[in-house]
Write an enzyme that holds these catalytic residues in place. Structure first.
Site, PDB file in Angstrom:
ATOM      1  N   GLU A 125      -0.662   2.150  -1.741  1.00 50.60           N
ATOM      2  CA  GLU A 125      -0.539   0.765  -1.910  1.00 50.60           C
ATOM      3  C   GLU A 125       0.843   0.382  -2.715  1.00 50.60           C
ATOM      4  O   GLU A 125       0.763   0.490  -3.961  1.00 50.60           O
ATOM      5  CB  GLU A 125      -1.684  -0.011  -2.604  1.00 50.60           C
ATOM      6  CG  GLU A 125      -1.534  -1.165  -2.183  1.00 50.60           C
ATOM      7  CD  GLU A 125      -0.688  -2.117  -2.704  1.00 50.60           C
ATOM      8  OE1 GLU A 125       0.361  -2.961  -2.484  1.00 50.60           O
ATOM      9  OE2 GLU A 125      -1.120  -1.984  -4.196  1.00 50.60           O
ATOM     10  N   CYS A 167       0.589  -7.481  -6.406  1.00 46.63           N
ATOM     11  CA  CYS A 167       1.065  -7.482  -4.928  1.00 46.63           C
ATOM     12  C   CYS A 167       0.574  -7.600  -3.952  1.00 46.63           C
ATOM     13  O   CYS A 167       1.001  -8.216  -3.254  1.00 46.63           O
ATOM     14  CB  CYS A 167       0.571  -5.401  -4.638  1.00 46.63           C
ATOM     15  SG  CYS A 167      -0.796  -5.257  -5.218  1.00 46.63           S
TER      16      CYS A 167
END
Length: 523
Positions: free
Chosen positions: A295, A329
């Site tokens: 990720e 994020c």
């Protein structure tokens, strides 16, 4: 009670309401206790059940009070990384044979203990990661959720033939089982130093693998607290090896190691792509393709049309942009607003932003420090770029305090191709752009190399339906903020250069740490 009934009974750990005085007092007491009992210690590596202290240390400090030491954490080198690999390989031979239900019990025990000590874990994050009470509490709650969810999911996978039998073939007995991969390297980020660390590690372990945990150098103490908890619940030696160290030395060494079976990484696009490149090249003696679960961040945005609840949209934009100083994020660092309501929404966003109070996380201010000096300098550099690319309406400067404080910053009138619209800043900087209509706003949203989270605000069902289909991201939210994914409810992972779309907290996540073995026996 059946396994499926147990799975359906999963509930997310509730968040603490710090508006209530008893809850606030409990957190203040936990912070005081952590300060008096847990800080300024020397923390060892943990390899094969042994403590190893090294001369070279990672000095963890409080980013909100630079005079406060959190701890001195021993730092691994290549030789110690190799020792950890051998310990993990040895432990794997027995751990892979432990029944899945028994492996799951370790996670459930850890979840129960973490729940009892919730404020202690959160307090350490307040100090080491610069999170305010609510952000730290949510981080700990998510860690507890991961432990509970993956434990139950492992049990379900182990009994999958009972719940989802294979197509029967006369004269054959067929069975599909999910077996572990081997030794994996876990590289979690600093921004969710407990939740993501726990989720990545526990998923690999409960699946029958052994791991080398290399925590982020900014937040190694909270990672050690988790590793110590797993030892407390009786996890066998060598299953989880705690080896803080340099990414360039320890990280690269283990990524290219022939015995590494998988790498689980959360962090920047640049580091993730480097790991992908290194892992793709087989090393001498390697007999498998290494699996990468990654990720790698995002440039997330919120689209607002003229039919939306503008107050709700403005609140969501500010919460998404500046929660934990934009160091997520999933942070909504872009807002794309149709021209007919553009000025109104911008005015609301600026007003809400200027109301945010900046200060020490342990005093529970809305906005705390960014994580370290490198981030601090990088964000200030982007703010200078933003002053050339848009109109500065709020913030734009270093804030007062003995730490890495930056004012929440809002730029309006930003072109979709501008750097602050395209590049991940990972700080409290919001870029606002104007679109002639909602379809153009969606096109502007999609114009990015990332694809992690997004949000669409509208009251028109036809528009919502089209947005659901055309906004290209892994996690899309309607009429709510684009941060705050819940385990089991919002499996999390993104498209494009946001990563491998490995849905953490989802029902297929554990499959990434296993390999499916089909056995067929003629009767």
């Amino acid at each position: 009670m059946s396994t499926m009934a147990k799975l359906e009974g999963f509930r997310n750990e509730p968040f603490t309401d710090f508006r209530q005085e008893p809850a606030r007092q409990a957190m203040e007491e936990a912070i005081a206790r952590v300060k008096s009992e847990e800080l300024r210690r020397e923390i060892p590596l943990r390899i094969g059940g042994r403590d190893i202290f090294t001369d070279t240390k990672i000095h963890s400090i409080n980013p909100g009070n630079l005079d406060e030491t959190i701890g001195w954490v021993s730092k691994a080198d290549r030789d110690l990384a190799e020792q950890a690999m051998q310990a993990a390989l040895e432990a794997f031979e027995s751990w892979k044979k432990v029944p899945p239900r028994e492996r799951a019990q370790y996670l459930l025990k850890a979840a129960a203990l973490m729940t009892e000590r919730k404020h202690e874990f959160s307090a350490l994050m307040v100090l080491e990661a610069g999170k305010n009470y609510a952000e730290a509490d949510a981080d700990t709650a998510e860690a507890i959720d991961f432990l509970n969810f993956y434990a139950r999911e492992m049990i379900r996978l182990s009994e999958i033939n009972e719940t989802m039998p294979l197509t029967p073939v006369p004269g054959e007995q067929n069975r599909l089982t999910y077996i572990p991969l081997g030794v994996g390297v876990i590289i979690p980020p600093w921004n969710f130093p407990l939740a993501i660390c726990v989720g990545m590690t526990s998923a690999a372990i409960v699946s029958g693998n052994t791991v080398l945990l290399k925590p982020a150098s900014n937040t190694p103490v909270i990672a050690y607290k988790f590793a110590a908890l797993m030892e407390e619940v009786g996890l066998p030696a060598g299953v989880l090896n705690f080896i803080p160290g340099s990414g360039g030395e320890v990280g690269d060494y283990l990524t290219t190691h022939p015995q590494t079976r998988f790498i689980s990484f959360t962090g920047s696009k640049e580091v993730g792509l480097r790991i992908s490149k290194l892992a793709a090249e087989p090393a001498p003696g390697q007999i498998w393709i290494k699996r990468l679960v990654a990720e790698m961040g995002g440039k997330d945005g919120i689209v607002v049309d003229e039919t939306a609840d503008l107050d709700a949209a403005a609140q969501a934009i500010v919460a998404s942009a500046f929660g934990y100083q934009g160091q997520k994020c999933s942070a909504g660092s872009r807002a794309l607003i149709v021209e007919s309501v553009y000025d109104e929404v911008v005015e609301k966003v600026v007003r809400l932003t200027k109301q945010l109070e900046i200060g020490l996380p342990e005093e529970n201010k809305a906005v705390g420090p960014v994580i370290d000096e490198a981030s601090f300098r990088k964000i200030l550099d982007y703010i200078e770029i933003g002053k050339q690319e848009g109109q500065l309406l709020a913030g734009g400067r270093q804030a007062e305090g003995n730490g890495y404080y930056i004012e929440p910053t809002v730029f309006a009138g930003v072109d979709g191709k501008a750097r602050i619209m395209q590049e991940e800043i990972f700080g409290p900087v919001l870029a606002i752009g104007q679109a002639k209509d909602w379809r153009e706003a969606i096109a502007m949203y999609n114009d990015t190399e990332f694809g992690l989270t997004g949000a669409f605000f509208s009251r028109e069902e036809d528009r919502i339906s089209e947005a659901l289909e055309t906004m290209h991201c892994g996690n899309l939210y309607i009429n709510r903020k684009c941060t705050g994914a819940l385990v089991g409810a919002h499996p999390f992972g993104g498209f494009n250069l946001s990563g491998t779309d490995s849905k953490a907290g989802g029902y297929d996540y554990l499959l990434l740490f296993t390999q499916a073995k089909l056995t067929s026996r003629k009767l």
